[in-house]
Each structure stands twice: as C-alpha cells, then as structure tokens.
Design a protein around this motif. Structure first.
Motif, mmCIF file in Angstrom:
data_model
loop_
_atom_site.group_PDB
_atom_site.id
_atom_site.type_symbol
_atom_site.label_atom_id
_atom_site.label_comp_id
_atom_site.label_asym_id
_atom_site.label_seq_id
_atom_site.Cartn_x
_atom_site.Cartn_y
_atom_site.Cartn_z
ATOM 1 N N SER A 73 0.992 -1.263 0.110
ATOM 2 C CA SER A 73 -0.089 -0.209 0.039
ATOM 3 C C SER A 73 0.691 1.281 0.029
ATOM 4 O O SER A 73 2.105 1.260 0.659
ATOM 5 C CB SER A 73 -1.039 0.055 1.227
ATOM 6 O OG SER A 73 -1.590 1.330 1.387
ATOM 7 N N LEU A 74 0.544 2.263 -0.682
ATOM 8 C CA LEU A 74 1.343 3.375 -0.817
ATOM 9 C C LEU A 74 0.489 4.530 0.235
ATOM 10 O O LEU A 74 0.803 5.627 0.016
ATOM 11 C CB LEU A 74 1.471 4.279 -2.278
ATOM 12 C CG LEU A 74 2.256 3.113 -3.167
ATOM 13 C CD1 LEU A 74 2.322 3.704 -4.487
ATOM 14 C CD2 LEU A 74 3.615 3.006 -2.412
ATOM 15 N N TRP A 75 -0.589 4.150 0.898
ATOM 16 C CA TRP A 75 -1.430 5.147 1.645
ATOM 17 C C TRP A 75 -0.548 5.956 2.655
ATOM 18 O O TRP A 75 -0.433 7.176 2.588
ATOM 19 C CB TRP A 75 -2.499 4.560 2.482
ATOM 20 C CG TRP A 75 -3.135 5.325 3.430
ATOM 21 C CD1 TRP A 75 -4.260 6.170 2.906
ATOM 22 C CD2 TRP A 75 -2.831 5.679 4.799
ATOM 23 N NE1 TRP A 75 -4.691 6.960 4.092
ATOM 24 C CE2 TRP A 75 -3.815 6.485 5.129
ATOM 25 C CE3 TRP A 75 -1.964 5.084 5.441
ATOM 26 C CZ2 TRP A 75 -3.723 7.224 6.518
ATOM 27 C CZ3 TRP A 75 -1.975 5.500 6.627
ATOM 28 C CH2 TRP A 75 -3.124 6.617 7.325
ATOM 29 N N VAL A 77 2.790 6.584 2.322
ATOM 30 C CA VAL A 77 3.768 7.487 1.615
ATOM 31 C C VAL A 77 2.996 8.571 1.245
ATOM 32 O O VAL A 77 3.583 9.812 1.434
ATOM 33 C CB VAL A 77 4.340 6.538 0.408
ATOM 34 C CG1 VAL A 77 5.368 7.229 -0.278
ATOM 35 C CG2 VAL A 77 5.108 5.209 0.872
ATOM 36 N N ARG A 78 1.622 8.382 0.885
ATOM 37 C CA ARG A 78 0.899 9.560 0.290
ATOM 38 C C ARG A 78 0.942 10.366 1.260
ATOM 39 O O ARG A 78 0.993 11.816 1.312
ATOM 40 C CB ARG A 78 -0.241 8.978 -0.393
ATOM 41 C CG ARG A 78 -1.250 10.311 -0.619
ATOM 42 C CD ARG A 78 -0.569 10.936 -2.194
ATOM 43 N NE ARG A 78 -0.279 12.127 -1.910
ATOM 44 C CZ ARG A 78 0.661 12.607 -2.729
ATOM 45 N NH1 ARG A 78 1.185 12.017 -3.780
ATOM 46 N NH2 ARG A 78 1.325 13.913 -2.511
ATOM 47 N N TRP A 91 9.162 6.807 -5.797
ATOM 48 C CA TRP A 91 7.995 6.540 -4.521
ATOM 49 C C TRP A 91 6.930 7.593 -4.254
ATOM 50 O O TRP A 91 5.753 7.675 -4.249
ATOM 51 C CB TRP A 91 8.596 5.983 -3.539
ATOM 52 C CG TRP A 91 9.520 4.718 -3.485
ATOM 53 C CD1 TRP A 91 10.901 4.900 -3.450
ATOM 54 C CD2 TRP A 91 9.041 3.504 -4.194
ATOM 55 N NE1 TRP A 91 11.279 3.440 -4.002
ATOM 56 C CE2 TRP A 91 10.402 2.752 -4.165
ATOM 57 C CE3 TRP A 91 7.802 2.889 -4.285
ATOM 58 C CZ2 TRP A 91 10.189 1.284 -4.687
ATOM 59 C CZ3 TRP A 91 7.820 1.772 -4.865
ATOM 60 C CH2 TRP A 91 9.144 0.942 -4.913
ATOM 61 N N SER A 92 7.553 8.969 -4.296
ATOM 62 C CA SER A 92 6.687 10.205 -4.414
ATOM 63 C C SER A 92 5.767 10.012 -5.251
ATOM 64 O O SER A 92 4.545 10.522 -5.152
ATOM 65 C CB SER A 92 7.649 11.357 -4.097
ATOM 66 O OG SER A 92 8.331 11.353 -5.172
ATOM 67 N N SER A 95 3.106 7.379 -5.290
ATOM 68 C CA SER A 95 2.237 7.597 -4.107
ATOM 69 C C SER A 95 1.203 8.418 -4.573
ATOM 70 O O SER A 95 -0.113 8.261 -3.896
ATOM 71 C CB SER A 95 2.795 7.828 -3.193
ATOM 72 O OG SER A 95 3.084 9.139 -2.944
#
Length: 148
Positions: A73-75, A77-78, A91-92, A95
């Motif tokens: 999950s990228l939650w 990171v966001r 990654w930024s 996300s």
C-alpha cells in the motif's frame, strides 16, 4: 500496446542504466536511480475490461519470471508526502497516482507495477487536484531505491 510490447518495455527498463538527471525517455521518464513508463492509458467503461485483463496478464507473467510479488500500500507514503516529508523518486510520484503496487526484487533493483482507475471515494481528490474517476493506467517503475 500489446502484452509483448509491454514486456519489451519492462525488459528495456530492467537493464537500462539510470541517468544522472531527470528527463523524458522514449517510453516515459527516468531520473537518478529510477525509470517510469506508462504501459496502458484509457478512460471509461470501454477500456475498463482491457485495463483489468492487461494488468492481470502482466502480473501473472512477472510473477512467473520473478516469483511472488510483494503487494504494498502507498497510503502511508502519500500521507508522508502530504505532510511535507521528502520521499525519494519514484515513490513520491507513484504514491500520488496509485493506492497499491505489485513489487518484485531482483539483482539490486525493484520492479513495481501499478494499476489505477477506480472511482474515488467521496471527499477525496486525485493527485492532480481533480475529483471523480482517475484515468485508467498501468505503470511500471524500475528503481534501485528501496520503498520508504
């Protein structure tokens, strides 16, 4: 783009050297330690079945080649990006467009496959500030940077 063409792009990115500076490429964009490429773009119901089928096919082929993927999950990171934390590329960027990724590790690099296009829940906005449905996308990222 056919599945064979998508796999050719993935293989190209998998072995390509990373550039010293961010810039466009013939298949997407690259920067220090990463490559990104759109493998599918569409919108509306007419493209939804193809989007799902292509993502499923690519995930199956990559799993056969590289083993079982991580499903991340990228939650968080966001959230960290939204709070001003510096998160390294890609990654930024990922996300902001994808909630989840399939992720494989091999030979010091990560291969991430993301699919987006679901309707967003009430009150949320897209990474570009808009509301409503995201365009249908399948994106591949190859990076030497570990996920945050």
């Amino acid at each position: 783009m056919t599945t064979a063409q998508q796999l050719a792009v993935i293989e190209l990115l998998r072995v390509r050297a990373f550039p010293a500076e961010r810039g466009p490429t013939e298949v997407g964009s690259s920067g220090p330690g990463y490559h990104l490429a759109d493998l599918f773009r569409g919108d509306g119901a007419a493209d939804a079945d193809q989007h799902g089928a292509e993502h499923t096919a690519l995930t199956g082929i990559l799993t056969a080649r590289f083993g079982e993927p991580y499903y991340i999950s990228l939650w968080s990171v966001r959230t960290r990006v939204d709070e001003g934390e510096e998160i390294p590329a890609p990654w930024s960027e990922l996300s902001g467009a994808f909630a989840y990724l399939h992720l494989w590790r091999w030979e010091g690099r990560w291969l991430a496959l993301g699919a987006a296009g679901e309707a967003e829940t009430a009150g949320e906005t897209r990474a570009d500030g808009g509301a409503g449905e995201r365009p249908l996308r399948i994106v591949v990222a190859v990076t030497e940077t570990d996920p945050p």
